[in-house]
Design a protein around this motif. Structure first.
Motif, short mmCIF file in Angstrom:
data_model
loop_
_atom_site.label_atom_id
_atom_site.label_comp_id
_atom_site.label_asym_id
_atom_site.label_seq_id
_atom_site.Cartn_x
_atom_site.Cartn_y
_atom_site.Cartn_z
N LYS A 1 19.23 -44.76 -4.13
CA LYS A 1 18.22 -45.77 -4.21
C LYS A 1 17.42 -45.13 -2.84
N PRO A 2 16.09 -45.11 -3.32
CA PRO A 2 15.07 -44.56 -2.20
C PRO A 2 14.64 -45.56 -1.10
N MET A 3 14.49 -45.45 0.11
CA MET A 3 13.97 -46.56 0.98
C MET A 3 12.83 -46.90 0.70
N PRO A 4 12.58 -48.47 0.74
CA PRO A 4 11.49 -48.93 0.05
C PRO A 4 10.26 -48.82 1.26
N HIS A 5 9.01 -49.20 1.00
CA HIS A 5 7.96 -49.27 1.95
C HIS A 5 8.38 -50.24 3.00
N GLY A 6 7.98 -50.07 3.97
CA GLY A 6 8.52 -50.94 5.26
C GLY A 6 7.81 -52.41 4.98
N PHE A 7 6.69 -52.49 4.30
CA PHE A 7 6.13 -53.79 4.18
C PHE A 7 7.05 -54.61 3.30
N THR A 8 7.83 -53.63 2.39
CA THR A 8 8.70 -54.39 1.29
C THR A 8 9.93 -55.02 2.12
N LEU A 9 10.29 -54.28 3.05
CA LEU A 9 11.37 -54.71 3.94
C LEU A 9 11.12 -56.21 4.41
N ILE A 10 10.02 -56.17 5.35
CA ILE A 10 9.56 -57.45 5.81
C ILE A 10 9.12 -58.50 5.03
N ALA B 1 15.24 -53.88 -5.32
CA ALA B 1 16.40 -54.48 -4.86
C ALA B 1 16.34 -54.89 -3.64
N PHE B 2 16.99 -55.97 -3.18
CA PHE B 2 17.29 -56.53 -1.62
C PHE B 2 18.10 -55.23 -0.80
N VAL B 3 17.40 -54.97 0.17
CA VAL B 3 17.95 -53.71 0.85
C VAL B 3 19.34 -53.70 1.61
N SER B 4 19.59 -54.94 2.14
CA SER B 4 20.88 -55.04 2.70
C SER B 4 21.88 -55.87 2.31
N ALA B 5 22.69 -55.41 1.65
CA ALA B 5 23.97 -56.20 1.15
C ALA B 5 24.75 -56.73 2.12
N ASN B 6 24.73 -56.37 3.61
CA ASN B 6 25.64 -56.82 4.52
C ASN B 6 24.83 -58.15 4.96
N ALA B 7 23.54 -58.33 4.45
CA ALA B 7 23.12 -59.75 4.73
C ALA B 7 23.58 -60.81 4.17
N MET C 1 19.00 -60.03 11.84
CA MET C 1 19.37 -59.55 10.60
C MET C 1 19.16 -57.83 10.50
N VAL C 2 17.85 -57.58 11.09
CA VAL C 2 17.62 -56.11 11.11
C VAL C 2 18.58 -55.34 12.28
N THR C 3 18.88 -56.12 13.33
CA THR C 3 19.72 -55.63 14.08
C THR C 3 21.09 -55.52 13.67
N ASP C 4 21.76 -56.54 13.08
CA ASP C 4 23.10 -56.47 12.67
C ASP C 4 23.33 -55.92 11.18
N CYS C 5 22.33 -56.09 10.34
CA CYS C 5 22.53 -55.68 8.93
C CYS C 5 22.05 -54.38 8.59
N TYR C 6 21.00 -53.96 9.11
CA TYR C 6 20.19 -52.68 8.61
C TYR C 6 20.78 -51.45 9.12
N THR C 7 20.85 -50.23 8.44
CA THR C 7 21.17 -48.86 8.97
C THR C 7 20.04 -48.57 9.93
N PRO C 8 20.33 -47.43 10.65
CA PRO C 8 19.14 -47.15 11.67
C PRO C 8 17.94 -46.51 10.72
N ALA C 9 18.09 -46.07 9.50
CA ALA C 9 17.10 -45.68 8.77
C ALA C 9 16.16 -46.96 8.17
N GLN C 10 16.89 -48.01 7.77
CA GLN C 10 16.41 -49.14 7.30
C GLN C 10 15.64 -49.58 8.32
N GLN C 11 16.41 -49.94 9.66
CA GLN C 11 15.54 -50.53 10.86
C GLN C 11 14.09 -49.58 11.15
N ALA C 12 14.42 -48.29 11.22
CA ALA C 12 13.20 -47.57 11.23
C ALA C 12 12.12 -47.78 10.33
#
Length: 196
Positions: free
Chosen positions: A144-153, A19-25, A77-88
């Motif tokens: 929900k687990p954090m997806p792989h970093g490439f998935t976020l990209i 699923a898409f990670v950031s509902a804030n987006a 969007m990464v700056t505004d909509c992602y949590t610190p864990a999602q940004q990392a």
């Protein structure tokens, strides 16, 4: 002017296996735009994101990721909509692209030719699929687990492209609303999807 958000989220989930990670987006379009200096990224980062995005959505007879400047919106969007864990995780995804380019080809991603870039991102995409499946199985009852970093990209590339003017108007079919209802609109195999 953008693709139906619900359909876009379904498409992103199908393309990335999660699923898409950031509902804030989803609410982001109502916020004022930021300059790159107001994000956690630089102009060089944005250029890098555009190059990665161009491999995911290349220019053909329609615009590609660079034409839509997906890198800029990704940074915002990464700056505004992602949590610190999602940004990392996102930053780890970018670092994994750079590390794999060095270890596989002995040079920076930006110096790779189109075929090398495509193979490299295909490798990361396969790695992300395996990682995401294992994470889902391991955390079946948990959050929900954090997806792989490439998935976020990949998710952000798809989201920012198909919500951009170029993606919505030049790649998808677009009819301004209000428009008339046509219950017998002809469909030919290969027609582009609709933007609303």
């Amino acid at each position: 002017m953008s693709m139906n958000r619900r359909e876009l989220l379904k498409m992103i989930a199908a393309a990335t296996g999660t699923a898409f990670v950031s509902a804030n987006a989803m609410a982001y379009v109502t916020l004022p735009m930021k300059t790159i200096n107001q994000t956690a990224f630089s102009k060089d980062d944005v250029a890098y994101f555009n190059e990665v995005g161009e491999v995911i959505i290349p220019r053909t007879d329609t615009p590609g990721a660079k034409d839509a400047n997906v890198g800029y919106m990704m940074a915002v969007m990464v700056t505004d909509c992602y949590t610190p864990a999602q940004q990392a995780a996102f930053k780890e995804g970018i670092a994994s692209i750079k590390a794999l380019a060095k270890s596989t080809y002995g040079k920076d991603f930006l110096l790779l030719n189109t075929d090398e870039r495509t193979r490299l991102l295909a490798t990361l995409n396969d790695e992300a699929d395996v990682f995401n499946r294992k994470a889902k199985l391991a955390n079946d009852d948990a959050e929900k687990p954090m997806p792989h970093g490439f998935t976020l990209i990949k998710q952000l590339t798809l989201f920012t492209f198909f919500t951009s003017k170029e993606g919505a108007n030049k790649v998808l079919r677009y009819v301004a609303i209000p428009g008339r209802y046509d219950g017998e609109m002809p469909y030919k195999k290969g027609d582009r999807a609709w933007a609303t």
